[in-house]
Design a protein around this motif. Sequence first.
Motif, short mmCIF file in Angstrom:
data_model
loop_
_atom_site.label_atom_id
_atom_site.label_comp_id
_atom_site.label_asym_id
_atom_site.label_seq_id
_atom_site.Cartn_x
_atom_site.Cartn_y
_atom_site.Cartn_z
N TRP A 253 12.13 8.46 -9.69
CA TRP A 253 12.45 8.34 -11.13
C TRP A 253 11.29 8.93 -11.94
CZ3 TRP A 253 10.65 6.41 -15.71
CH2 TRP A 253 11.58 6.28 -16.75
N LYS A 254 10.09 8.56 -11.52
CA LYS A 254 8.88 9.04 -12.22
C LYS A 254 8.80 10.57 -12.14
CE LYS A 254 3.86 8.26 -11.78
NZ LYS A 254 3.42 9.32 -10.87
N GLU A 255 9.04 11.11 -10.95
CA GLU A 255 8.97 12.56 -10.77
C GLU A 255 10.06 13.27 -11.57
OE1 GLU A 255 7.83 14.77 -6.80
OE2 GLU A 255 10.00 14.66 -6.89
N ALA A 256 11.30 12.71 -11.50
CA ALA A 256 12.44 13.39 -12.13
C ALA A 256 12.36 13.35 -13.66
CB ALA A 256 13.75 12.75 -11.67
N GLU B 178 0.84 -1.19 0.00
CA GLU B 178 0.00 0.00 0.00
C GLU B 178 0.88 1.26 0.00
OE1 GLU B 178 -4.08 0.67 2.06
OE2 GLU B 178 -2.54 1.20 3.52
N VAL B 179 1.94 1.22 0.82
CA VAL B 179 2.87 2.36 0.89
C VAL B 179 3.56 2.58 -0.46
CG1 VAL B 179 5.07 3.09 1.91
CG2 VAL B 179 3.20 2.34 3.39
N ALA B 180 3.90 1.47 -1.13
CA ALA B 180 4.53 1.58 -2.45
C ALA B 180 3.59 2.32 -3.40
CB ALA B 180 4.85 0.19 -3.00
N ASN B 181 2.32 1.97 -3.38
CA ASN B 181 1.33 2.65 -4.23
C ASN B 181 1.23 4.13 -3.87
OD1 ASN B 181 -0.67 0.96 -6.11
ND2 ASN B 181 0.17 -0.36 -4.55
N LEU B 182 1.21 4.39 -2.55
CA LEU B 182 1.11 5.78 -2.08
C LEU B 182 2.28 6.61 -2.62
CD1 LEU B 182 -0.06 7.95 -0.07
CD2 LEU B 182 1.47 6.98 1.65
N LEU B 183 3.48 6.06 -2.50
CA LEU B 183 4.66 6.81 -2.92
C LEU B 183 4.66 7.04 -4.43
CD1 LEU B 183 7.33 5.15 -0.63
CD2 LEU B 183 6.68 7.55 -0.60
N ILE B 184 4.35 5.98 -5.17
CA ILE B 184 4.47 6.08 -6.64
C ILE B 184 3.34 6.92 -7.25
CG2 ILE B 184 4.51 4.76 -8.81
CD1 ILE B 184 5.78 2.44 -7.09
N TRP B 185 2.11 6.76 -6.73
CA TRP B 185 0.96 7.42 -7.37
C TRP B 185 0.47 8.65 -6.61
CZ3 TRP B 185 1.15 6.02 -12.03
CH2 TRP B 185 1.54 4.73 -12.36
N GLY B 186 0.94 8.82 -5.37
CA GLY B 186 0.57 10.04 -4.64
C GLY B 186 -0.65 9.89 -3.75
N THR B 187 -1.41 8.79 -3.91
CA THR B 187 -2.58 8.58 -3.05
C THR B 187 -2.62 7.12 -2.60
OG1 THR B 187 -3.87 8.07 -5.02
CG2 THR B 187 -4.13 10.29 -4.12
N LEU B 188 -3.31 6.87 -1.50
CA LEU B 188 -3.51 5.48 -1.06
C LEU B 188 -4.37 4.79 -2.11
CD1 LEU B 188 -4.19 6.17 2.72
CD2 LEU B 188 -2.23 4.89 1.80
N PRO B 189 -4.09 3.51 -2.41
CA PRO B 189 -4.84 2.85 -3.49
C PRO B 189 -6.27 2.53 -3.09
CG PRO B 189 -3.37 1.30 -2.41
CD PRO B 189 -3.09 2.64 -1.80
N THR B 190 -7.17 2.56 -4.07
CA THR B 190 -8.53 2.04 -3.84
C THR B 190 -8.42 0.51 -3.87
OG1 THR B 190 -8.92 1.96 -6.20
CG2 THR B 190 -9.59 3.98 -5.05
N LYS B 191 -9.51 -0.17 -3.52
CA LYS B 191 -9.54 -1.63 -3.56
C LYS B 191 -9.18 -2.15 -4.96
CE LYS B 191 -12.50 -3.61 -0.11
NZ LYS B 191 -13.87 -3.75 0.28
N VAL B 192 -9.73 -1.48 -5.96
CA VAL B 192 -9.50 -1.92 -7.35
C VAL B 192 -8.03 -1.77 -7.73
CG1 VAL B 192 -10.10 -1.44 -9.78
CG2 VAL B 192 -11.86 -1.33 -8.00
N MET B 193 -7.46 -0.60 -7.38
CA MET B 193 -6.04 -0.36 -7.70
C MET B 193 -5.15 -1.38 -6.99
SD MET B 193 -5.90 3.76 -7.30
CE MET B 193 -4.14 3.96 -7.19
N ARG B 194 -5.49 -1.63 -5.73
CA ARG B 194 -4.69 -2.54 -4.92
C ARG B 194 -4.70 -3.95 -5.52
NH1 ARG B 194 -2.02 -3.36 0.34
NH2 ARG B 194 -1.30 -5.45 -0.08
#
Length: 434
Positions: free
Chosen positions: A395-398, A83-99
């Motif tokens: 990497w994504k941000e840069a 969940e934290v990985a998703n938060l960092l990469i996408w900027g928000t906590l994942p929904t059930k579907v994203m997770r």
Amino acid sequence: MKDITLKIDNKEFKFPVVIGTENEKGIDISKLRAETGYITLDPGYANTGSCESSITYTNGEKGILRYRGIPIEELAQHSDFIEVANLLIWGTLPTKVMRKRFTDLLTNNALLHEGLKHHFEGFPFDAHPMAMLSAMVNALSCYHPVLALPHSSREIEKAAAILISKIRTITAFSYKMSRGEPFIYPKPEFSYVENLLYMMFSLPHEPYEVRPEVKRAVDLILILHADHEQNCSTSTVRMVASSGANLFASISAGIAALWGHLHGGASQAAIEMLEEIHSGKMDVKQYIKMAKDKKNSFRLMGFGHRVYKNYDPRARILKKLSRNVFKVLKYKDHLLDIALELEEIALNDPYFIERKLYPNVDFYSGLIYRAIGVPKNMFPVFFAIGRLPGWIAHWKEATDINRLQIARPRQIYTGPAKQSYVPMDKRSAAISKN
Ligand code: CMC
């Protein structure tokens, strides 16, 4: 945004001030050289902001760490690594579907290409796992060329899943190889951390159960390591990425930077220090004396931090966690007693008080790894697994098209002034000695 006036050679120049969400202030000197002819000199970059970033906030004076605004303490209590990985990469906590979609991608990408598996045979059996990890992650770009430079969100998600899933398989396989044991393949019904432990520690002929407390402890350690803004390895990832290098190559460089004993290698070095004290070669007080001796390059490993001038919030959580893990596993380790004594003495010593040196994330993590059977040379590898989502997010941000600019610092040249080439027969003995 107000300006700051600098007076250089009796002339005044105005530079804009950039203010962050938490009122951090920076002077934008991007036009400094063009307007004044001067550059700034800041070895070690202690006063240099290399970018604006919306991923992680730290406040070293107050001991604060937040991922995308969420305090590390809350994430440690309620979240898990994926969940934290998703938060960092996408900027928000994942929904059930994203997770669910990301978990499926992790499961579907857990295996290594058979060709890549053969790379392990090229390493000596006692090769350091960080060398293997860095090389294997770089090699992944050859097996996933289309995703090496991901552009769309879906491509980034797939590339992130490949990296996060396969780093765990590479870690487990390199451990198995070092022990001459067969590779164990992941089970789709297991969670991310369960599979990591299962692939590392199970044997084909023996039943293996992942204890929930151990699983939770590893999950927590990975969360705590997941990002730490512009640290050495993350800055390396961003710098390599700035040249247009692919995601896998950039992460591989980050792993190499993390390996050093002043960075992720410190957890291994800290345990080695505690082991040496335990062996009786030197006692705690002698170690403290050596760390304070300015003629000696030795430093107390797992102590001090570029940003934290207060207790590292991650170390606070890990100290508590180490006690819990030891209790649950009914595990006794004299090294924990030594660590506690070392901390107590250091925190009451004027040298450490004046310099605001506290235990950092690497001081207690190694004790927990020992308790669950992770060998010392794998400590930085676990750090790398944890830091991977942060590296991907950076990497994504840069590489965002609106910010991409090659990182290319300048220098103040201090070598010889212009001189002519001297033919061999005219060179004096004094010169050739140099
Ligand atoms: N033991 C003894 N003295 C220390 C230590 C230490 N661990 N850390 C810093 N100092 C002293 C240093 O000698 C200097 O003294 P003085 O002002 O008299 O010259 C003063 O404290 C300031 O140190 P610095 O070198 O300017 O600090 P830095 O921000 O450049 O370095 C550090 C940060 C983490 C590299 C350093 O504290 C260190 O070497 N610690 C030990 C290695 C370690 O635990 N690294 C893990 C860091 S946290 C996780 C990670 O990033 O991987």
